[in-house]
Design an enzyme around this catalytic site. Structure first.
Site, PDB file in Angstrom:
ATOM      1  N   ARG A  94       0.835  -1.198   0.000  1.00 22.59           N
ATOM      2  CA  ARG A  94       0.000   0.000   0.000  1.00 22.59           C
ATOM      3  C   ARG A  94       0.869   1.246   0.000  1.00 22.59           C
ATOM      4  O   ARG A  94       1.962   1.261   0.574  1.00 22.59           O
ATOM      5  CB  ARG A  94      -0.909   0.023   1.224  1.00 22.59           C
ATOM      6  CG  ARG A  94      -1.904  -1.107   1.246  1.00 22.59           C
ATOM      7  CD  ARG A  94      -2.867  -0.969   2.421  1.00 22.59           C
ATOM      8  NE  ARG A  94      -2.233  -0.670   3.689  1.00 22.59           N
ATOM      9  CZ  ARG A  94      -1.846  -1.565   4.588  1.00 22.59           C
ATOM     10  NH1 ARG A  94      -1.993  -2.849   4.347  1.00 22.59           N
ATOM     11  NH2 ARG A  94      -1.306  -1.205   5.733  1.00 22.59           N
ATOM     12  N   ARG A 140       2.622   3.262 -16.705  1.00 21.22           N
ATOM     13  CA  ARG A 140       2.927   2.936 -18.109  1.00 21.22           C
ATOM     14  C   ARG A 140       4.201   3.654 -18.554  1.00 21.22           C
ATOM     15  O   ARG A 140       5.038   3.081 -19.235  1.00 21.22           O
ATOM     16  CB  ARG A 140       1.755   3.312 -19.015  1.00 21.22           C
ATOM     17  CG  ARG A 140       0.498   2.506 -18.773  1.00 21.22           C
ATOM     18  CD  ARG A 140       0.609   1.086 -19.260  1.00 21.22           C
ATOM     19  NE  ARG A 140      -0.663   0.402 -19.103  1.00 21.22           N
ATOM     20  CZ  ARG A 140      -0.811  -0.782 -18.561  1.00 21.22           C
ATOM     21  NH1 ARG A 140       0.227  -1.439 -18.101  1.00 21.22           N
ATOM     22  NH2 ARG A 140      -1.993  -1.349 -18.468  1.00 21.22           N
ATOM     23  N   CYS A 197      -7.818   2.251 -12.474  1.00 15.65           N
ATOM     24  CA  CYS A 197      -7.998   3.518 -11.757  1.00 15.65           C
ATOM     25  C   CYS A 197      -9.440   3.626 -11.281  1.00 15.65           C
ATOM     26  O   CYS A 197     -10.364   3.185 -11.955  1.00 15.65           O
ATOM     27  CB  CYS A 197      -7.704   4.701 -12.668  1.00 15.65           C
ATOM     28  SG  CYS A 197      -5.997   4.816 -13.206  1.00 15.65           S
ATOM     29  N   GLU A 247     -11.792   7.157  -4.793  1.00 12.68           N
ATOM     30  CA  GLU A 247     -12.049   6.781  -3.406  1.00 12.68           C
ATOM     31  C   GLU A 247     -13.487   7.157  -3.045  1.00 12.68           C
ATOM     32  O   GLU A 247     -14.098   8.005  -3.692  1.00 12.68           O
ATOM     33  CB  GLU A 247     -11.113   7.565  -2.469  1.00 12.68           C
ATOM     34  CG  GLU A 247      -9.706   7.085  -2.459  1.00 12.68           C
ATOM     35  CD  GLU A 247      -9.513   5.804  -1.670  1.00 12.68           C
ATOM     36  OE1 GLU A 247     -10.201   5.590  -0.654  1.00 12.68           O
ATOM     37  OE2 GLU A 247      -8.664   5.012  -2.088  1.00 12.68           O
ATOM     38  N   ARG A 300      -3.875   6.985  -3.924  1.00  6.79           N
ATOM     39  CA  ARG A 300      -3.511   5.743  -3.232  1.00  6.79           C
ATOM     40  C   ARG A 300      -3.178   4.678  -4.267  1.00  6.79           C
ATOM     41  O   ARG A 300      -3.764   4.643  -5.345  1.00  6.79           O
ATOM     42  CB  ARG A 300      -4.663   5.269  -2.346  1.00  6.79           C
ATOM     43  CG  ARG A 300      -4.884   6.131  -1.122  1.00  6.79           C
ATOM     44  CD  ARG A 300      -6.055   5.594  -0.293  1.00  6.79           C
ATOM     45  NE  ARG A 300      -6.191   6.276   0.973  1.00  6.79           N
ATOM     46  CZ  ARG A 300      -6.874   7.409   1.155  1.00  6.79           C
ATOM     47  NH1 ARG A 300      -7.464   7.996   0.133  1.00  6.79           N
ATOM     48  NH2 ARG A 300      -6.949   7.955   2.347  1.00  6.79           N
ATOM     49  N   TYR A 314       3.897   5.891   2.729  1.00  3.73           N
ATOM     50  CA  TYR A 314       2.971   7.019   2.860  1.00  3.73           C
ATOM     51  C   TYR A 314       3.809   8.286   2.938  1.00  3.73           C
ATOM     52  O   TYR A 314       4.641   8.418   3.841  1.00  3.73           O
ATOM     53  CB  TYR A 314       2.110   6.862   4.116  1.00  3.73           C
ATOM     54  CG  TYR A 314       1.147   5.703   3.993  1.00  3.73           C
ATOM     55  CD1 TYR A 314      -0.176   5.918   3.625  1.00  3.73           C
ATOM     56  CD2 TYR A 314       1.567   4.397   4.218  1.00  3.73           C
ATOM     57  CE1 TYR A 314      -1.055   4.857   3.500  1.00  3.73           C
ATOM     58  CE2 TYR A 314       0.691   3.328   4.081  1.00  3.73           C
ATOM     59  CZ  TYR A 314      -0.620   3.575   3.721  1.00  3.73           C
ATOM     60  OH  TYR A 314      -1.489   2.527   3.578  1.00  3.73           O
ATOM     61  N   ARG A 356      -1.124   6.453   7.956  1.00  2.17           N
ATOM     62  CA  ARG A 356      -0.694   5.193   8.584  1.00  2.17           C
ATOM     63  C   ARG A 356       0.743   5.307   9.057  1.00  2.17           C
ATOM     64  O   ARG A 356       1.635   4.654   8.530  1.00  2.17           O
ATOM     65  CB  ARG A 356      -0.819   4.036   7.582  1.00  2.17           C
ATOM     66  CG  ARG A 356      -2.213   3.580   7.228  1.00  2.17           C
ATOM     67  CD  ARG A 356      -3.012   3.019   8.397  1.00  2.17           C
ATOM     68  NE  ARG A 356      -2.376   1.944   9.120  1.00  2.17           N
ATOM     69  CZ  ARG A 356      -2.601   0.657   8.920  1.00  2.17           C
ATOM     70  NH1 ARG A 356      -3.461   0.266   8.018  1.00  2.17           N
ATOM     71  NH2 ARG A 356      -1.976  -0.247   9.640  1.00  2.17           N
TER      72      ARG A 356
END
Length: 128
Positions: free
Chosen positions: A10, A66, A77, A80, A92, A110, A118
């Site tokens: 992540r 790409r 894609c 959120e 993200r 992050y 996080r």
């Protein structure tokens, strides 16, 4: 042959503006850091999900992958959820990675405005 598993890496960052350049630059920076932190070989990437908050719609963040040569991995894609207290201008990434690495050894990344999301799962940038 090592025991291969699919692991998720992540990452999150923020873009400085809703422009093609800002979205692709922020995404490319985050991808490079995620790859470096985990020593990912592109051929071991099964798929990647990119999401943006609804205030980022000038271009697809997957275009940054790409441009880095990710031509064989499946890329997707999406936006959120529009949570009222969510972090704005956020990108993200979730990389699905085939690896013998244990789940507790995966390094999540992050950065920028997303660093506080996080702190228990992120690392400090050496070049920041």
């Amino acid at each position: 042959m090592p025991d291969m598993r699919v692991r998720g890496i992540r990452g999150a960052t923020t873009a400085e503006a809703n422009t093609r350049e800002a979205i692709l630059s922020a995404t490319a920076e985050l991808l490079r850091l995620m790859i470096d932190a985990n020593q990912v070989s592109i051929e071991d990437v099964a798929s990647v999900i990119f999401t943006t908050t609804i205030d980022l719609n000038a271009d697809y963040p997957a275009l940054a992958a790409r441009a880095l040569g990710w031509h064989d991995a499946a890329l997707l894609c999406a936006h959120e959820m529009n949570v009222p207290h969510g972090l704005p201008m956020c990108i993200r990434i979730l990389i699905h990675w085939n690896t013998p690495v244990r789940a507790d050894e995966v390094r999540h990344v992050y950065i920028k405005g997303a660093a506080h999301l996080r702190p228990d799962r992120s690392f400090t940038l050496q070049s920041a």
